[in-house]
Design an enzyme around this catalytic site. Structure first.
Site, mmCIF file in Angstrom:
data_model
loop_
_atom_site.group_PDB
_atom_site.id
_atom_site.type_symbol
_atom_site.label_atom_id
_atom_site.label_comp_id
_atom_site.label_asym_id
_atom_site.label_seq_id
_atom_site.Cartn_x
_atom_site.Cartn_y
_atom_site.Cartn_z
ATOM 1 C CG HIS A 149 -4.862 -6.217 -0.805
ATOM 2 N ND1 HIS A 149 -6.341 -6.898 0.375
ATOM 3 C CD2 HIS A 149 -4.773 -7.510 -1.427
ATOM 4 C CE1 HIS A 149 -6.808 -7.910 -0.708
ATOM 5 N NE2 HIS A 149 -5.730 -8.278 -0.891
ATOM 6 N NE ARG A 185 -2.201 -5.635 7.573
ATOM 7 C CZ ARG A 185 -3.177 -6.121 6.758
ATOM 8 N NH1 ARG A 185 -4.160 -7.309 7.522
ATOM 9 N NH2 ARG A 185 -3.681 -6.235 6.173
ATOM 10 C CE LYS A 198 -4.324 -2.674 2.038
ATOM 11 N NZ LYS A 198 -4.892 -2.495 3.420
ATOM 12 C CE1 TYR A 249 -9.397 -3.262 0.605
ATOM 13 C CE2 TYR A 249 -8.828 -1.218 0.528
ATOM 14 C CZ TYR A 249 -8.181 -2.470 0.389
ATOM 15 O OH TYR A 249 -7.352 -2.730 1.493
ATOM 16 C CD GLU A 286 -8.811 -10.128 -3.811
ATOM 17 O OE1 GLU A 286 -7.430 -9.591 -3.073
ATOM 18 O OE2 GLU A 286 -8.952 -9.592 -3.183
ATOM 19 C CG PHE A 311 -13.084 2.367 8.204
ATOM 20 C CD1 PHE A 311 -14.091 1.300 8.887
ATOM 21 C CD2 PHE A 311 -11.998 1.787 6.663
ATOM 22 C CE1 PHE A 311 -13.422 -0.139 8.491
ATOM 23 C CE2 PHE A 311 -12.769 0.038 6.275
ATOM 24 C CZ PHE A 311 -13.473 -0.760 7.559
ATOM 25 C CG ASN A 333 -3.593 -2.467 6.986
ATOM 26 O OD1 ASN A 333 -3.432 -1.675 6.113
ATOM 27 N ND2 ASN A 333 -4.351 -2.882 7.765
ATOM 28 C CB THR A 363 -7.249 -6.298 9.505
ATOM 29 O OG1 THR A 363 -7.095 -6.952 9.149
ATOM 30 C CG2 THR A 363 -7.765 -5.388 8.983
ATOM 31 N NE ARG A 381 -6.159 -12.371 5.063
ATOM 32 C CZ ARG A 381 -6.074 -11.230 5.364
ATOM 33 N NH1 ARG A 381 -6.203 -10.508 4.042
ATOM 34 N NH2 ARG A 381 -7.194 -10.646 6.452
HETATM 35 N N1 UDP Z 1 -9.532 -0.748 7.931
HETATM 36 C C1 UDP Z 1 -9.525 0.140 8.205
HETATM 37 N N2 UDP Z 1 -10.504 0.351 9.350
HETATM 38 C C2 UDP Z 1 -10.592 -0.363 9.958
HETATM 39 C C3 UDP Z 1 -10.900 -2.116 8.722
HETATM 40 C C4 UDP Z 1 -10.666 -2.012 7.850
HETATM 41 O O1 UDP Z 1 -9.067 1.088 7.783
HETATM 42 O O2 UDP Z 1 -11.538 -0.603 10.877
HETATM 43 C C5 UDP Z 1 -8.932 -0.573 6.137
HETATM 44 C C6 UDP Z 1 -7.818 -1.636 6.518
HETATM 45 O O3 UDP Z 1 -7.043 -1.049 5.621
HETATM 46 C C7 UDP Z 1 -8.004 -2.899 5.755
HETATM 47 C C8 UDP Z 1 -8.557 -2.639 4.477
HETATM 48 O O4 UDP Z 1 -9.775 -2.038 4.979
HETATM 49 O O5 UDP Z 1 -6.360 -3.191 5.197
HETATM 50 C C9 UDP Z 1 -9.438 -3.759 4.099
HETATM 51 O O6 UDP Z 1 -9.726 -4.301 5.167
HETATM 52 P P1 UDP Z 1 -10.276 -5.363 5.553
HETATM 53 O O7 UDP Z 1 -11.371 -6.545 6.343
HETATM 54 O O8 UDP Z 1 -10.344 -6.620 4.208
HETATM 55 O O9 UDP Z 1 -9.036 -6.864 5.939
HETATM 56 P P2 UDP Z 1 -7.460 -6.615 5.585
HETATM 57 O O10 UDP Z 1 -8.147 -7.780 4.740
HETATM 58 O O11 UDP Z 1 -6.708 -5.761 4.715
HETATM 59 O O12 UDP Z 1 -6.745 -7.182 6.703
HETATM 60 MG MG MG Z 2 -9.608 -8.516 3.222
#
Ligand code: UDP
Ligand code: MG
Length: 132
Positions: A115, A102, A9, A49, A126, A57, A112, A91, A85
Site C-alpha cells: 500500500h 506489483r 501487506k 479503506y 495515514e 470484494f 498486491n 492496482t 505510487r
Molecule cells: N482491491 C481489490 N479488488 C479491486 C480493487 C482493489 O481487492 O478490484 C484491493 C487491493 O488490495 C488494493 C486495495 O483494495 O490495493 C485498495 O484499493 P485502491 O483502489 O485504493 O488501490 P491502491 O491505492 O492500493 O492501488
Molecule cells: Mg488506495
C-alpha cells in the site's frame, strides 16, 4: 521533505519478499524513517479503506489484510508520494508494468503486496492513523 505511508501487506511477509521490496525503495533513494510490524484489526482497516468498504470484494480484502502481520513504514524523499505510487505499479495486477513491485510480484489484485498513500494529504492522515 515529503513523507508517505507505505505498508507491506501480509502476502509480502508470508512470501518472504519484504526485504526485496525494501531494497527497491532504498535503491530509489528514499529513506525509511520509521518501521514496525503490526496486526491490523477490522476497525482500523475499515477506516483506512473507507473509500472501498462497500465494494463486493471488501470481505475478501478484510480477511486477507487481517490474516497476518503487515509492515508499516514512513518513507521520506522528494516527491515520494507520487514516486512510490510509480514504483508500486497499478492496482490491478494485470495492468501493473514489469519493473514495478506489483508488476514483478503480484498475480492477484487483492493480494498486491504493498500500500502507498495516493496524495500528500492522505499520507499525513495515514501516518497519523498508524503511527499515532
Ligand atoms: N482491491 C481489490 N479488488 C479491486 C480493487 C482493489 O481487492 O478490484 C484491493 C487491493 O488490495 C488494493 C486495495 O483494495 O490495493 C485498495 O484499493 P485502491 O483502489 O485504493 O488501490 P491502491 O491505492 O492500493 O492501488
Ligand atoms: Mg488506495
Amino acid at each position: 521533505m515529503e513523507r508517505t505511508y507505505i505498508m507491506l501487506k501480509p502476502d509480502a511477509l508470508k512470501r518472504g519478499v519484504a526485504g526485496e521490496i525494501i531494497s527497491r525503495i532504498e535503491r530509489k533513494g528514499y529513506k525509511i524513517v520509521e518501521a514496525k510490524t503490526m496486526q491490523l484489526g477490522k476497525e482500523v482497516l475499515k477506516e483506512h479503506y473507507a473509500h472501498i468498504a462497500d465494494k463486493p470484494f471488501y470481505p475478501e480484502l478484510e480477511a486477507y489484510m487481517t490474516s497476518g502481520p503487515v509492515l508499516a513504514m514512513i518513507v521520506e524523499g522528494p516527491d515520494v508520494v507520487l514516486g512510490m505510487r510509480i514504483l508500486m505499479g497499478a492496482t490491478k495486477f494485470e495492468e501493473a508494468a514489469p519493473g514495478t513491485i506489483r508488476g514483478d510480484y503480484a498475480f492477484c489484485t487483492t493480494e498486491n503486496l504493498i500500500h502507498g498513500s495516493d496524495s500528500v494529504e492522505n499520507a499525513e492522515i495515514e501516518i497519523k492513523r498508524f503511527f499515532k
